[in-house]
Write a protein that holds these residues in place. Structure first.
Motif, mmCIF file in Angstrom:
data_model
loop_
_atom_site.group_PDB
_atom_site.id
_atom_site.type_symbol
_atom_site.label_atom_id
_atom_site.label_comp_id
_atom_site.label_asym_id
_atom_site.label_seq_id
_atom_site.Cartn_x
_atom_site.Cartn_y
_atom_site.Cartn_z
ATOM 1 N N PRO A 50 0.646 -1.161 0.011
ATOM 2 C CA PRO A 50 -0.218 -0.054 0.099
ATOM 3 C C PRO A 50 0.732 1.244 0.075
ATOM 4 C CG PRO A 50 -0.822 -1.596 1.608
ATOM 5 C CD PRO A 50 0.349 -2.027 0.910
ATOM 6 N N ARG A 82 -9.556 -2.172 -16.138
ATOM 7 C CA ARG A 82 -8.941 -2.029 -14.850
ATOM 8 C C ARG A 82 -9.601 -1.151 -13.971
ATOM 9 N NH1 ARG A 82 -4.015 -1.739 -18.171
ATOM 10 N NH2 ARG A 82 -4.059 0.328 -18.402
ATOM 11 N N ASN A 122 -11.569 0.874 -11.190
ATOM 12 C CA ASN A 122 -12.313 0.261 -9.906
ATOM 13 C C ASN A 122 -12.239 -0.858 -9.474
ATOM 14 O OD1 ASN A 122 -12.900 3.299 -9.646
ATOM 15 N ND2 ASN A 122 -14.762 2.765 -11.148
ATOM 16 N N ARG A 123 -11.025 -1.592 -10.285
ATOM 17 C CA ARG A 123 -10.749 -3.076 -9.804
ATOM 18 C C ARG A 123 -9.521 -3.321 -9.220
ATOM 19 N NH1 ARG A 123 -15.321 -6.482 -11.452
ATOM 20 N NH2 ARG A 123 -16.494 -4.881 -13.033
ATOM 21 N N VAL A 124 -9.747 -4.511 -8.342
ATOM 22 C CA VAL A 124 -8.284 -4.703 -7.575
ATOM 23 C C VAL A 124 -7.446 -5.680 -8.426
ATOM 24 C CG1 VAL A 124 -7.570 -5.854 -5.521
ATOM 25 C CG2 VAL A 124 -9.604 -4.473 -5.632
ATOM 26 N N GLU A 164 -4.576 -11.256 -7.214
ATOM 27 C CA GLU A 164 -3.994 -11.917 -5.803
ATOM 28 C C GLU A 164 -2.359 -11.942 -6.205
ATOM 29 O OE1 GLU A 164 -3.184 -12.031 -2.002
ATOM 30 O OE2 GLU A 164 -5.075 -11.277 -2.700
ATOM 31 N N ARG A 169 1.196 -4.932 -13.233
ATOM 32 C CA ARG A 169 0.203 -5.672 -12.441
ATOM 33 C C ARG A 169 -0.697 -6.453 -13.722
ATOM 34 N NH1 ARG A 169 -2.998 -0.715 -9.724
ATOM 35 N NH2 ARG A 169 -2.646 -1.754 -7.627
ATOM 36 N N TRP A 196 -4.485 -8.236 -14.043
ATOM 37 C CA TRP A 196 -5.954 -8.078 -13.516
ATOM 38 C C TRP A 196 -6.982 -9.355 -14.147
ATOM 39 C CZ3 TRP A 196 -6.534 -3.440 -11.430
ATOM 40 C CH2 TRP A 196 -5.492 -2.615 -11.395
ATOM 41 N N LYS A 209 -14.111 -5.661 -7.233
ATOM 42 C CA LYS A 209 -14.106 -4.175 -7.460
ATOM 43 C C LYS A 209 -13.572 -3.615 -6.078
ATOM 44 C CE LYS A 209 -18.375 -3.568 -10.501
ATOM 45 N NZ LYS A 209 -19.519 -3.110 -10.497
ATOM 46 N N MET A 210 -12.779 -2.427 -6.454
ATOM 47 C CA MET A 210 -12.205 -1.549 -5.328
ATOM 48 C C MET A 210 -13.212 -1.067 -4.271
ATOM 49 S SD MET A 210 -9.525 1.416 -6.001
ATOM 50 C CE MET A 210 -8.671 0.662 -7.221
#
Length: 199
Positions: free
Chosen positions: A27, A54, A56-58, A61, A79, A81, A189-190
């Motif tokens: 973070p 991408r 508003n998505r996380v 993992e 990153r 997704w 979603k974020m």
């Protein structure tokens, strides 16, 4: 983190001046990552077709990676997704990953950081059991990692994009076989920050 570091230990540069480490994003890297992306890609980067998948998505993992210099500063980022890469003839969604953006700080170009991030991302995606990675990028660069246009012929980005830049790499043979249609976002979603109530 230990598993990631074990798997990418070979990607450390041999010279002290050029040394870097591939690490999981945390973070506290957010501001540095966003500033790096703005410098590398310009503020218009948010208008790209891949950004629609991408927004508003996380990230998937374990698949948000950074390169750090010897002082721990973020000098590269990649990153991946969750997406659905079209559907099969039977109507089933085909889960896959979308890679991007990949960026390296201009002051650290030519040190192999981008390649190290790519190899680490692909390795970690395999270890997490994913079937395929798709991206929009320069074919001559990404072909060295096994990406081609062959597996994207029946797939479509959700906005304008050049067909010759729409590439895929199967991590499991035949994963994208028969897949057709428009890519859609499928990741979590974020969470929005809670609104503060007036006193």
């Amino acid at each position: 983190m230990a598993a990631l570091l074990d798997s990418v230990r070979a990607f450390f540069a041999p010279k002290n001046d050029d040394a870097f480490l591939i690490d999981r994003e945390n973070p506290s890297d957010v501001v540095a990552r966003e500033c790096l992306l703005d410098r590398a890609m310009g503020v218009g980067r948010r208008k790209k077709s891949s950004e629609a998948l991408r927004r508003n998505r996380v990230p998937a993992e374990g698949l948000a990676l950074v390169a750090r210099d010897t002082s721990g500063h973020v000098i590269g980022t990649v990153r991946l997704w969750h997406i659905d890469a079209g559907i099969t003839p039977e109507g089933n969604a085909v889960p896959a990953l979308l890679l991007g953006p990949l960026a390296v700080d201009a002051d650290h170009a030519g040190k192999g950081i981008g390649g190290a991030l790519m190899r680490a991302a692909i390795l970690e995606a395999r270890k997490h059991g994913h079937g395929a990675i798709l991206l929009v990028g320069d074919a001559p660069y990404y072909e060295r990692f096994g990406f081609t246009t062959e597996k994207t012929a029946t797939l479509v980005m959700p906005g304008p994009s050049a067909r010759e830049r729409f590439l895929a790499l199967e991590l499991r043979d035949g994963w994208l076989e028969g897949a057709a249609g428009v890519l859609t976002a499928s990741g979590a979603k974020m969470l929005e920050a809670p609104l503060k109530k007036a006193a």
